[in-house]
Write a protein that holds these residues in place. Structure first.
Motif, mmCIF file in Angstrom:
data_model
loop_
_atom_site.group_PDB
_atom_site.id
_atom_site.type_symbol
_atom_site.label_atom_id
_atom_site.label_comp_id
_atom_site.label_asym_id
_atom_site.label_seq_id
_atom_site.Cartn_x
_atom_site.Cartn_y
_atom_site.Cartn_z
ATOM 1 N N GLN A 99 0.842 -1.201 0.000
ATOM 2 C CA GLN A 99 0.000 0.000 0.000
ATOM 3 C C GLN A 99 0.877 1.251 0.000
ATOM 4 O O GLN A 99 0.536 2.249 0.642
ATOM 5 N N SER A 100 1.962 1.215 -0.700
ATOM 6 C CA SER A 100 2.975 2.276 -0.687
ATOM 7 C C SER A 100 2.397 3.682 -0.832
ATOM 8 O O SER A 100 1.825 4.043 -1.866
ATOM 9 N N ALA A 101 2.580 4.487 0.220
ATOM 10 C CA ALA A 101 2.116 5.874 0.180
ATOM 11 C C ALA A 101 2.979 6.708 -0.761
ATOM 12 O O ALA A 101 2.483 7.601 -1.451
ATOM 13 N N VAL A 157 2.715 6.763 -9.522
ATOM 14 C CA VAL A 157 3.185 5.578 -10.256
ATOM 15 C C VAL A 157 2.030 4.579 -10.339
ATOM 16 O O VAL A 157 1.488 4.174 -9.302
ATOM 17 N N PRO A 158 1.636 4.164 -11.536
ATOM 18 C CA PRO A 158 0.493 3.253 -11.657
ATOM 19 C C PRO A 158 0.807 1.855 -11.169
ATOM 20 O O PRO A 158 1.939 1.381 -11.286
ATOM 21 N N VAL A 159 -0.188 1.209 -10.615
ATOM 22 C CA VAL A 159 -0.040 -0.183 -10.198
ATOM 23 C C VAL A 159 -1.314 -0.922 -10.578
ATOM 24 O O VAL A 159 -2.425 -0.431 -10.366
ATOM 25 N N LEU A 219 -2.456 -10.072 -7.242
ATOM 26 C CA LEU A 219 -1.329 -10.006 -8.167
ATOM 27 C C LEU A 219 -1.135 -8.536 -8.521
ATOM 28 O O LEU A 219 -2.010 -7.932 -9.154
ATOM 29 N N ASN A 220 -0.027 -7.941 -8.105
ATOM 30 C CA ASN A 220 0.243 -6.519 -8.338
ATOM 31 C C ASN A 220 1.412 -6.354 -9.299
ATOM 32 O O ASN A 220 2.415 -7.053 -9.188
ATOM 33 N N GLN A 221 1.267 -5.392 -10.214
ATOM 34 C CA GLN A 221 2.338 -5.102 -11.161
ATOM 35 C C GLN A 221 2.505 -3.594 -11.283
ATOM 36 O O GLN A 221 1.533 -2.845 -11.226
ATOM 37 N N SER A 222 3.745 -3.154 -11.469
ATOM 38 C CA SER A 222 4.034 -1.731 -11.646
ATOM 39 C C SER A 222 5.219 -1.586 -12.592
ATOM 40 O O SER A 222 5.952 -2.554 -12.832
ATOM 41 N N ASP A 233 7.263 -5.311 -2.156
ATOM 42 C CA ASP A 233 5.813 -5.304 -2.377
ATOM 43 C C ASP A 233 5.312 -3.995 -2.961
ATOM 44 O O ASP A 233 4.238 -3.950 -3.561
ATOM 45 N N ALA A 234 6.047 -2.925 -2.812
ATOM 46 C CA ALA A 234 5.653 -1.661 -3.431
ATOM 47 C C ALA A 234 5.726 -1.762 -4.946
ATOM 48 O O ALA A 234 4.999 -1.068 -5.667
#
Length: 388
Positions: A159-161, A168-170, A272-275, A287-288
């Motif tokens: 949950q990077s603030a 930055v899109p995720v 599943l998160n991608q950036s 995880d950010a």
């Protein structure tokens, strides 16, 4: 206040990043809360544990912190026993690749403790304040401290603030499952073997832990369907203990005997998160930057791989480049593209393969596991991939 590099986040990835830069002679400042560590009780273990791969173990050893871990709280994984949702079975052993272990099971809190000690020993400036706002090259805390830097590292979790403030899109794709974690005492010894079952209710893993005065101990990581997970988390502790004992007994009876819940059950959502991992003067790590399904236990290993690649890229730069140089950030992104993609494809693919209810698919996936079980060279390839 001006500093070349600011690391935002004081979990394992943030601490390792700051320490890695400090050991390479880079001027770095750490931003985030400072945890106070009580003396660890020999019979009490933190609920979150990680499977540290040989590559991550070597990296932590290179940072000078692996030997600071309490050896009595570490457990070597010498083998893995993976069960399909039918008759599929796959056994992986460290000896198949001439290794002494496949991984080490370590408590999250223990890794944080030794990294914190090392960061303080190296005299890394640490601002124990909360992030408030960000503009390119400039960050402010809730307490009013302003930091200017050539490179900011977002290592402040899923949950990077900082990532959000930087725009930055995720991409987040929920799995519709919750990771349930808890420790159990088992009736029979685990023999250094990690057990995993693919079931219609999610993927269940039991990881070997140090033996307590009450007997052998294992740690459960169960990616349970959301509806079921909510029901279990809403139960009282005695109800949870009874439910889990009954639910797991058919899988574990022959291998571990009766399981007895020790401590509280906790849950966390799976996605599943991608950036893109980089922006102007900003990089993401851990995880950010990305999240994967925990069925292969590679989340933290990916994060530590990010740290190693980032530190090597920035510290090994040409003398005329500054830490936030766009070319360096692109090098970091390229260095991490293949490892992150590989783990994402494998974990997401396995989850979707075993989540499909169709009978032909079920037969094929279990048959596939049994075929791999008969192919030593494929096993060596799988073990080598997981060890990186």
């Amino acid at each position: 206040m001006h500093t070349p590099i600011v690391v935002c986040g004081t979990g394992i990835v943030g601490l390792a990043t700051a320490l890695g830069f400090a050991r390479r002679g880079e001027k770095v400042t750490l931003l985030g809360p400072k945890r106070h560590f009580e003396s660890a009780h020999p019979e009490t273990f933190h609920s979150r544990v990680y499977a540290i791969s040989p590559a991550s173990q070597r990296f932590l050893a290179g940072l000078g912190v692996w030997d600071l871990l309490d050896a009595r709280r570490l457990t070597a994984v010498e083998a893995m026993e993976i069960h399909g949702d039918g008759d599929g079975l796959l056994n992986l052993n460290a000896w198949q690749t001439a290794q002494t272990e496949l991984a080490w099971i370590v408590e999250a809190l223990e890794i944080e403790r030794v990294l914190t000690q090392a960061v303080q020993m190296f005299g890394v400036p640490w601002i124990p304040e909360k992030f408030a706002s960000y503009a390119p090259g400039r960050l402010a805390t809730e307490q009013g401290t302003v930091l200017e830097a050539e490179l900011f590292v977002a290592a402040d979790g899923a949950q990077s603030a900082l990532r959000e403030a930087a725009g930055v899109p995720v991409t987040v794709r929920p799995y519709g499952a919750t990771g349930l974690v808890a420790h159990f005492n088992s009736e029979l010894p685990h023999q250094g073997t990690a057990l995993q079952w693919f079931t219609s209710e999610g993927v269940l893993a039991l990881l070997p832990m140090p033996t307590t005065s009450e007997g052998p101990q294992v740690s459960m990581v169960w990616s349970a369907k959301e509806t079921l997970a909510r029901e279990v988390l809403a139960m009282s502790e005695p109800e949870q203990a009874q439910f889990l004992s009954n639910r797991l007994s058919w899988m574990t009876a022959s291998r571990l005997g009766k399981l007895t819940l020790r401590g509280a059950l906790q849950g966390f959502p799976l996605s599943l998160n991608q950036s893109p991992m980089v922006a102007d003067g900003l990089v993401l790590a851990g995880d950010a930057a990305h999240r994967v399904h925990p069925l292969a236990g590679q989340g933290l290993n990916l994060g530590l791989g990010d740290v190693e690649a980032l530190v090597d890229t920035i510290a090994g730069r040409e003398s005329f480049r500054r830490p936030g140089d766009a070319m360096l950030l692109r090098r970091y992104r390229r260095a991490r593209a293949e490892p992150v993609l590989a783990i994402r494809v494998v974990t997401d693919g396995l989850f979707r393969l075993f989540d499909a209810p169709q009978a032909p698919v079920a037969w094929l996936r279990n048959a596939g596991m049994n075929i791999v079980e008969q192919l030593p060279f494929v096993k060596r390839f799988l073990i080598a991939g997981a060890s990186r």
